[in-house]
Design a protein around this motif. Structure first.
Motif, PDB file in Angstrom:
ATOM      1  N   LEU A   1     -34.320  31.053  30.974  1.00  0.00           N
ATOM      2  CA  LEU A   1     -34.348  31.170  29.465  1.00  0.00           C
ATOM      3  C   LEU A   1     -33.485  31.995  29.031  1.00  0.00           C
ATOM      4  CD1 LEU A   1     -36.436  30.707  26.977  1.00  0.00           C
ATOM      5  CD2 LEU A   1     -37.366  32.800  27.539  1.00  0.00           C
ATOM      6  N   PHE A   2     -32.831  31.685  27.911  1.00  0.00           N
ATOM      7  CA  PHE A   2     -31.749  32.391  27.538  1.00  0.00           C
ATOM      8  C   PHE A   2     -31.965  32.930  25.931  1.00  0.00           C
ATOM      9  CE2 PHE A   2     -30.408  28.091  25.946  1.00  0.00           C
ATOM     10  CZ  PHE A   2     -29.891  28.315  24.655  1.00  0.00           C
ATOM     11  N   ALA A   3     -32.919  32.253  25.187  1.00  0.00           N
ATOM     12  CA  ALA A   3     -33.285  32.543  23.839  1.00  0.00           C
ATOM     13  C   ALA A   3     -34.566  32.151  23.425  1.00  0.00           C
ATOM     14  CB  ALA A   3     -32.051  32.030  22.960  1.00  0.00           C
ATOM     15  N   VAL A   4     -35.081  32.666  22.365  1.00  0.00           N
ATOM     16  CA  VAL A   4     -36.160  32.232  21.761  1.00  0.00           C
ATOM     17  C   VAL A   4     -35.912  31.981  20.319  1.00  0.00           C
ATOM     18  CG1 VAL A   4     -38.513  32.757  20.836  1.00  0.00           C
ATOM     19  CG2 VAL A   4     -37.941  33.460  23.289  1.00  0.00           C
ATOM     20  N   THR A   5     -35.999  30.926  19.765  1.00  0.00           N
ATOM     21  CA  THR A   5     -35.569  30.395  18.637  1.00  0.00           C
ATOM     22  C   THR A   5     -36.625  30.628  17.497  1.00  0.00           C
ATOM     23  OG1 THR A   5     -33.728  29.151  19.417  1.00  0.00           O
ATOM     24  CG2 THR A   5     -34.299  28.904  17.117  1.00  0.00           C
ATOM     25  N   ILE A   6     -36.563  31.196  16.476  1.00  0.00           N
ATOM     26  CA  ILE A   6     -37.645  31.380  15.600  1.00  0.00           C
ATOM     27  C   ILE A   6     -37.148  30.439  13.998  1.00  0.00           C
ATOM     28  CG2 ILE A   6     -38.746  32.982  13.954  1.00  0.00           C
ATOM     29  CD1 ILE A   6     -38.452  35.043  16.251  1.00  0.00           C
ATOM     30  N   ASP A   7     -37.943  29.585  13.665  1.00  0.00           N
ATOM     31  CA  ASP A   7     -37.711  29.005  12.632  1.00  0.00           C
ATOM     32  C   ASP A   7     -38.190  29.832  11.253  1.00  0.00           C
ATOM     33  OD1 ASP A   7     -36.962  26.888  14.041  1.00  0.00           O
ATOM     34  OD2 ASP A   7     -38.558  25.607  13.698  1.00  0.00           O
ATOM     35  N   CYS A   8     -37.198  29.887  10.187  1.00  0.00           N
ATOM     36  CA  CYS A   8     -37.604  30.649   9.163  1.00  0.00           C
ATOM     37  C   CYS A   8     -36.933  30.275   7.906  1.00  0.00           C
ATOM     38  CB  CYS A   8     -37.377  32.063   9.328  1.00  0.00           C
ATOM     39  SG  CYS A   8     -35.592  32.445   9.930  1.00  0.00           S
ATOM     40  N   PRO A   9     -37.166  30.700   6.715  1.00  0.00           N
ATOM     41  CA  PRO A   9     -36.438  30.433   5.582  1.00  0.00           C
ATOM     42  C   PRO A   9     -35.197  31.276   5.115  1.00  0.00           C
ATOM     43  CG  PRO A   9     -38.516  31.640   5.081  1.00  0.00           C
ATOM     44  CD  PRO A   9     -38.570  31.332   6.381  1.00  0.00           C
ATOM     45  N   ASP A  10     -35.035  32.397   5.934  1.00  0.00           N
ATOM     46  CA  ASP A  10     -33.999  33.212   5.644  1.00  0.00           C
ATOM     47  C   ASP A  10     -33.771  33.942   6.896  1.00  0.00           C
ATOM     48  OD1 ASP A  10     -32.073  35.162   4.792  1.00  0.00           O
ATOM     49  OD2 ASP A  10     -33.307  35.794   3.023  1.00  0.00           O
ATOM     50  N   PRO A  11     -32.698  33.398   7.903  1.00  0.00           N
ATOM     51  CA  PRO A  11     -32.377  33.935   9.097  1.00  0.00           C
ATOM     52  C   PRO A  11     -31.899  35.086   8.977  1.00  0.00           C
ATOM     53  CG  PRO A  11     -31.649  31.403   8.989  1.00  0.00           C
ATOM     54  CD  PRO A  11     -32.125  31.970   7.409  1.00  0.00           C
TER      55      PRO A  11
ATOM     56  N   ASP B   1     -33.028  34.060  18.412  1.00  0.00           N
ATOM     57  CA  ASP B   1     -32.146  33.091  17.554  1.00  0.00           C
ATOM     58  C   ASP B   1     -33.100  32.991  16.142  1.00  0.00           C
ATOM     59  OD1 ASP B   1     -30.255  33.026  19.594  1.00  0.00           O
ATOM     60  OD2 ASP B   1     -30.476  31.021  19.990  1.00  0.00           O
ATOM     61  N   PHE B   2     -32.394  32.949  14.884  1.00  0.00           N
ATOM     62  CA  PHE B   2     -33.192  32.563  13.918  1.00  0.00           C
ATOM     63  C   PHE B   2     -32.436  31.348  13.200  1.00  0.00           C
ATOM     64  CE2 PHE B   2     -33.584  37.025  15.051  1.00  0.00           C
ATOM     65  CZ  PHE B   2     -34.960  37.130  14.907  1.00  0.00           C
ATOM     66  N   GLN B   3     -33.344  30.634  12.849  1.00  0.00           N
ATOM     67  CA  GLN B   3     -32.640  29.005  12.357  1.00  0.00           C
ATOM     68  C   GLN B   3     -33.579  28.913  10.987  1.00  0.00           C
ATOM     69  OE1 GLN B   3     -32.138  25.668  14.922  1.00  0.00           O
ATOM     70  NE2 GLN B   3     -34.095  25.241  14.136  1.00  0.00           N
ATOM     71  N   ARG B   4     -32.627  28.483   9.956  1.00  0.00           N
ATOM     72  CA  ARG B   4     -33.134  28.114   8.871  1.00  0.00           C
ATOM     73  C   ARG B   4     -33.807  26.761   8.709  1.00  0.00           C
ATOM     74  NH1 ARG B   4     -31.843  30.187   3.918  1.00  0.00           N
ATOM     75  NH2 ARG B   4     -29.745  31.244   4.767  1.00  0.00           N
ATOM     76  N   VAL B   5     -35.143  26.667   8.466  1.00  0.00           N
ATOM     77  CA  VAL B   5     -35.697  25.535   8.090  1.00  0.00           C
ATOM     78  C   VAL B   5     -36.361  25.362   6.899  1.00  0.00           C
ATOM     79  CG1 VAL B   5     -37.842  24.153   9.134  1.00  0.00           C
ATOM     80  CG2 VAL B   5     -36.397  25.507  10.766  1.00  0.00           C
ATOM     81  N   ALA B   6     -36.169  24.142   6.080  1.00  0.00           N
ATOM     82  CA  ALA B   6     -36.527  24.153   4.777  1.00  0.00           C
ATOM     83  C   ALA B   6     -38.213  23.937   4.984  1.00  0.00           C
ATOM     84  CB  ALA B   6     -36.037  22.940   4.176  1.00  0.00           C
ATOM     85  N   ASN B   7     -38.769  24.567   3.806  1.00  0.00           N
ATOM     86  CA  ASN B   7     -40.255  24.326   3.621  1.00  0.00           C
ATOM     87  C   ASN B   7     -41.100  24.746   4.899  1.00  0.00           C
ATOM     88  OD1 ASN B   7     -39.959  23.323   0.990  1.00  0.00           O
ATOM     89  ND2 ASN B   7     -39.507  21.058   1.976  1.00  0.00           N
TER      90      ASN B   7
END
Length: 132
Positions: free
Chosen positions: A7-17, A51-57
């Motif tokens: 496991l190298f990262a946990v990615t979190i979906d969010c509106p403002d990374p 990791d923080f990734q922009r996801v719309a809506n």
């Protein structure tokens, strides 16, 4: 021999990374890396990676709605629950309405609405029994 994975990262979906990465940087320390406004990496002082990734809506997960889809949440071990809670609230977290942890842990919502827990060292301990 079976293949293994790391496991190298946990990615979190969010509106403002950037905003959410800065929130967790205040909690964990470390440095932020980014090539654009849609994806930010936090390398924490302990070496973990979020990791923080922009996801719309993106809608925050309901807490604790038993009919909602199951999602993961993050748990952090802290030295002082009250002090850490106060600090996180000043950074934009909110205390979840539903609390089950008593004095062992607290459930908060980050600025994007993701639930996460802060816990005492005892509550964060690794169980001693072997899983079946």
């Amino acid at each position: 021999m079976a293949n293994s994975a790391d496991l190298f990262a946990v990615t979190i979906d969010c509106p403002d990374p950037i905003q959410l990465a800065q929130f967790y940087q205040h909690l964990l320390g470390g440095r932020l890396l980014s090539s654009n406004d849609d994806f930010v990496v936090l390398i924490s002082d302990c070496g973990g990676r979020l990791d923080f990734q922009r996801v719309a809506n993106r809608q925050p997960p309901p807490w604790p709605d038993p009919t909602a889809a199951r999602r993961l949440h993050l748990d952090f071990s802290v030295d002082d629950l009250d002090q850490t809670e106060k600090h996180l609230l000043s950074l934009g977290a909110t205390l979840a309405e539903h609390q089950r942890g008593g004095q062992r842990f607290r459930v908060l919502l980050d600025p994007a609405g993701h639930p996460f827990c802060i816990a005492t060292a005892d509550a964060a301990g690794i169980p001693t029994a072997t899983a079946p």
